[in-house]
Design an enzyme around this catalytic site. Structure first.
Site, mmCIF file in Angstrom:
data_model
loop_
_atom_site.group_PDB
_atom_site.id
_atom_site.type_symbol
_atom_site.label_atom_id
_atom_site.label_comp_id
_atom_site.label_asym_id
_atom_site.label_seq_id
_atom_site.Cartn_x
_atom_site.Cartn_y
_atom_site.Cartn_z
ATOM 1 C CB SER A 351 -0.905 0.008 1.238
ATOM 2 O OG SER A 351 -1.702 -1.146 1.288
ATOM 3 C CB CYS A 352 2.359 2.943 2.513
ATOM 4 S SG CYS A 352 0.622 3.068 2.941
ATOM 5 C CG ASN A 564 1.521 6.451 5.166
ATOM 6 O OD1 ASN A 564 1.425 6.920 6.294
ATOM 7 N ND2 ASN A 564 0.553 5.741 4.617
ATOM 8 C CB CYS A 566 -3.121 7.777 4.910
ATOM 9 S SG CYS A 566 -3.701 7.638 3.208
ATOM 10 C CD GLU A 568 -1.629 4.632 7.025
ATOM 11 O OE1 GLU A 568 -1.821 3.843 6.094
ATOM 12 O OE2 GLU A 568 -1.662 5.864 6.885
ATOM 13 N N PRO A 754 -6.853 4.803 6.828
ATOM 14 C CG PRO A 754 -6.571 6.727 5.577
ATOM 15 C CD PRO A 754 -5.883 5.458 5.951
ATOM 16 C CB THR A 757 -11.858 1.949 -1.171
ATOM 17 O OG1 THR A 757 -11.382 3.221 -1.590
ATOM 18 C CG2 THR A 757 -12.678 1.337 -2.280
#
Length: 937
Positions: A351-352, A564, A566, A568, A754, A757
């Site tokens: 993801s990151c 990152n 977002c 976290e 977050p 989605t």
């Protein structure tokens, strides 16, 4: 009105027919005719003439009619962006609404009276309802109401008396026309059911199941009812694998699984868990397709993801089934990149990505190239730009002066726009800069709409990386010194007491004239400017360098230089290491059970889910496609993952605990303790099975220092300024001993993302967010969807309060129940919306979670009536409580809540072309589902 001849302002409508999608108008006799905007203009003109008595040529009337006609057409296009059929009554409703909104009440009255007169005339005439025909498989046949009712009745299974198939069918048939393709009839049923959701939330599931019928017909090439799907899933699955491999979509190794065994594991009944938004999102953005025809169904999608994650397992079939079960039951959900790409030829599942940018042209443009490569396959990025020298710094190679960080950030911004994520969503990146950097003041202005646009970045995010020393200077109303990193190169890698002593020495050097390029500012004034810009533009976000480093288990092998996209993830980066994190979230609502008449957290199920989830996340490290070598090396070495949560607000509702309460803070504490304990234990058990991560020796884990213990380290570094409850309920000493004995498989285990989605897919509240509104139309990349708080509706039904008046009141108050007098105070407190919860409660709950978490959490803060004092107090509290990061500041002041009737609306298409807020509007929008958030989950 029929007798009046009207000269209509057709010139202003000339572009409608070319711009509008292919629309058809269904007449009252069932016939379909082409949509003609000019007829709307004529009808409005007649209404005006009936009131204004002969002022047909007035420029005011002509201009107003043209404007109102445009509004009506725009409303229809929003409802049916891809084209379709709309009933004549719906068009007339929109005309009436446009007249009322424009303030032309007399004209609107005349129009309403004319409609009523014509309706009475039609009713007085004897007539037989025409027999409608549909086109199915190329053949024309009579439309069977009995067949439609049977289809809808199946979609209503297990939903009780709250839903009525007949209501859905009657409303849908009104929108059907003679010769309509059967798939369009299906869409009419979906739209009909969708329009009923605001009155009865159970229609959310009816709508999803009707959509499921449409998807099954597309994928399987035939109509298949739900009862037959258990068999059809098993039959179709081998064909799907073969088709996917031949089309170059699926990894050939999937064919090596025992497909018959995998087929027996499908549970078709899990299709009925979906709400409309969740299933539509999967269809539009996640299901694999060949030339826009989907080849995946929901359970096949989950099995593909599970098999991709189990592809290297020894007992791969059983592991894949285990993974499938936690995904398809919504107990746990992997992040979006994993769902997109698992089992495919491009297995970019992480993801990151976090990077540090070097202070030379090669390093800068290498970093920008790496951004592009990582964005290509759906990675969200965090860039540490602190090492890059400031504006005015000397360049030795040319004996010139640097232009600083800002021009390069413009290139990063444009790269994010140019390289979207596989065509599925736009690239997303966040730039971090430490507060002592000499370019920090211009960095503050990057998201402004005014000024030199060459020094603005409207499409990327920005964040501060704030050392504790700055916060201390703010509290002391002291001075703060800005430097160029080319003059103070070691500050970047220092934190805590080491940073403070070095920074103070550099200030002395500046005073002695040994450093020429620096600037003195008031720390308090700088802090106020930071908060002011955060409120005005939503950026830069507030994140804290020292808690991220002092509490990092990996401080023995590097430094955390940024978070990152977002906020976290808190992992080390350097010129040779790009940090990578793999995300997924536990659905808290799926882990409640009744015990002695009360709902409690099911500890046994939670442990079992987390054991499977941590194995899935750890597998990503080895399976993942790495576009950049530095990312691969870093991930193999440290193996970090980020297990998070979603549905926290739903859990509080189920437990009947208001978010703004000490009870909620305690629940946040105890829930996160259980999540983290089981995550760390699962990682340690994996280390026992597979071996510890290679840099384990010397880590805080190895030293027996767990995240809870690091609060003491932070408090010591600050001189005691960390006010957080230290209580615990689980046997952490036993876990500590186990970790020291066998190690950890992952350097980091927990991070709360977050979940924008994936929470939509599952149908729960995002992450740790409070309820946005109790009734609203969610407008985001997923189109427009009616969202109703099912718990609130159930409560009001029990009190016999759920009726049309209540619906209208809740819409009038923008989804809030606070001002509705007849609702009991207890329910008002329980269903308070995000802006009704004092942000202090969000910080307190986050502080309790943070004490257990080895990384961080995406924490949005909501301010109904922002003020400088309130912002200062809240963000200062976040620092005092030891939080590592914060995310968006969301303000009610700039929010435009749509008071939609919820009736009608298009069959949503989830695409990147959906309308988005402008860069300066986006941070102040209260929608959790923004494009930036989605890059993590």
């Amino acid at each position: 009105m029929d007798d009046i001849q009207v000269a209509t302002p057709t010139a202003s409508l000339s572009n409608f027919n070319t711009q509008a999608p292919s629309l058809q108008v269904i007449r009252r006799n069932g016939a379909a005719v082409a949509f003609d905007p000019e007829k709307i203009s004529i009808a409005m003109s007649k209404a005006f003439l009936a009131v204004e008595h002969g002022q047909a040529g007035s420029s005011r009337m002509r201009e107003l009619v043209a404007t109102l006609t445009q509004q009506v057409v725009a409303a229809l296009m929003r409802r049916l962006p891809a084209g379709g059929a709309v009933h004549i009554e719906d068009i007339q409703d929109q005309v009436e609404l446009a007249l009322m909104r424009s303030g032309e009440h007399d004209v609107a009255r005349a129009y309403v009276l004319y409609r009523e007169k014509r309706s009475a005339e039609r009713a007085a005439q004897p007539h037989d309802a025409p027999q409608l025909h549909i086109i199915i498989n190329g053949k024309r046949e009579a439309l069977s109401l009995a067949k439609l009712t049977e289809m809808v009745a199946e979609a209503c299974l297990f939903l009780g008396n709250a839903v009525n198939p007949k209501t859905v069918v009657e409303q849908a048939v009104r929108d059907c026309y003679d010769g309509m393709p059967f798939n369009e009839v299906r869409r009419a049923l979906i739209l009909s059911s969708r329009s009923l959701i605001e009155r009865e939330p159970a229609y959310n599931y009816v709508t999803a199941r009707l959509l499921l019928d449409l998807i099954r017909a597309e994928v399987l090439g035939e109509d298949v009812n739900h009862a037959a799907m258990q068999t059809r899933y098993a039959e179709y699955f081998p064909q799907y694998i073969k088709t996917g491999i031949e089309a170059g979509l699926l990894d050939k190794r999937l064919a090596q699984f025992d497909l018959e065994k995998m087929g027996r594991a499908f549970d078709a009944n899990r299709d009925f868990q979906f709400g409309y938004l969740g299933l539509q999102t999967l269809y539009d953005r996640y299901f694999l397709h060949i030339e826009e025809r989907r080849i995946e169904l929901p359970q096949i999608f989950f099995m593909r993801v599970a098999m991709g994650l189990a592809i290297n397992e020894i007992d791969r079939e059983n592991r894949a089934i285990e993974f499938y079960n936690v995904l398809s039951t919504f107990d746990f959900m992997s992040s979006t990149p994993t769902l997109f790409n698992s089992g495919t030829l491009h297995s970019q599942l992480s993801s990151c990505y976090l990077t540090t940018v070097s202070d030379d042209l090669d390093g800068i443009y290498q970093a920008i190239k790496e951004n592009a490569l990582l964005q290509k396959y759906a990675g969200g990025l965090g860039n540490d730009w602190t090492p890059v020298r400031a504006l005015g710094s000397r360049i030795k190679g040319t004996n010139g002066k640097s232009q600083g960080v800002i021009p390069f950030l413009k290139v990063v911004n444009d790269t994010a726009v140019a390289v979207n994520q596989g065509g599925k969503r736009k690239g997303a990146v966040c730039a971090y800069l430490e507060t002592w950097h000499l370019d920090i003041e211009e960095f503050l202005d990057l998201r402004k709409n005014t000024g030199d646009d060459r020094r603005r970045t409207h499409d990327m995010n920005t964040a501060h990386w704030i050392p504790d020393l700055f916060m201390q200077r703010v509290n002391e109303n002291g001075e703060w010194t800005l430097f160029s990193p080319s003059d103070v190169p070691d500050l970047h890698d220092k934190f805590g007491k080491a940073f403070e002593s070095t920074y103070v020495e550099y200030e002395r050097q500046a005073d002695r004239g040994e450093i020429a390029l620096f600037k003195r500012v008031s720390a308090t004034q700088m802090w106020r400017k930071m908060l002011s810009m955060l409120f005005e533009t939503g950026h830069p976000w507030i994140t804290f360098k020292d808690p991220c480093n002092i509490r990092s288990p990996q401080q023995h092998v590097g430094v955390v230089h940024s978070s990152n996209l977002c906020t976290e993830i808190t992992l080390n980066t350097s010129a040779t290491e790009i940090a990578v994190c793999n995300l997924g979230s536990v659905n808290l609502m799926a882990h409640l059970k009744e015990e002695n008449g009360e709902l409690v957290l099911d500890q046994a199920k939670l442990k079992a889910t987390i054991n499977v989830a941590m194995r899935m996340l750890d597998n990503v490290v080895d399976i993942n496609f790495y576009a950049v070598g530095h990312a691969r090396n870093s991930n193999y070495r440290h193996r970090p993952v980020g297990l998070g949560i979603m549905g926290f607000q739903d859990m509080l509702h189920a437990l009947r605990i208001p978010y703004a309460s000490q009870q909620a803070v305690e629940i946040a504490d105890r829930t996160m303790e259980a999540i983290c304990y089981n995550a760390y234990l699962a990682s340690s058990n994996l280390a026992e099975e597979r071996g510890a991560y290679s840099s384990f020796k010397g880590s805080l884990w190895d030293q027996g220092i767990l995240p809870l213990d690091t609060l003491n380290l932070l408090s010591e570094a600050r001189g005691g300024n960390v006010e957080v409850d230290r209580s615990s309920t689980l046997d952490w000493d036993a876990l500590r001993a186990h970790i020291q004995s066998v190690g950890m498989r992952n350097s980091n285990c927990v991070a709360i993302a977050p979940t924008a989605t994936i929470s939509n897919i599952v149908g729960v509240a995002a992450s740790i967010e409070p309820e946005y509104q109790n009734l609203y139309v969610k407008s985001n990349l997923s189109g427009e969807f009616t969202v109703v708080n099912e718990g609130l509706v159930a409560e009001l039904k029990a009190l016999d309060m759920w009726d049309e008046v209540m619906i209208a009141d809740i819409k009038y108050y923008d989804g809030s129940v606070k001002a509705i007098d007849r609702i009991p105070a207890e329910i008002k407190a329980l269903y308070a919306t995000a802006f009704e919860v004092d942000p202090t409660w969000l910080v307190e709950a986050a502080a309790r979670r943070q004490k257990w978490i080895d990384q961080a959490q995406s924490l949005n803060l909501y301010f109904a009536v922002p003020s400088g004092k309130k912002l200062n107090d809240t963000y200062m509290l976040a620092w005092q409580r030891g939080l590592k990061t914060t995310y968006y500041l969301r303000s009610l002041g700039a929010t435009a809540a749509e008071k939609s009737t919820g009736s009608g609306g298009e069959l949503n298409a989830v695409s990147s072309s959906a309308p988005e807020a402008s860069p300066e509007e986006a941070p102040k929008q209260c929608l959790i589902d923004d494009p930036g958030c989605e890059s993590c989950q």
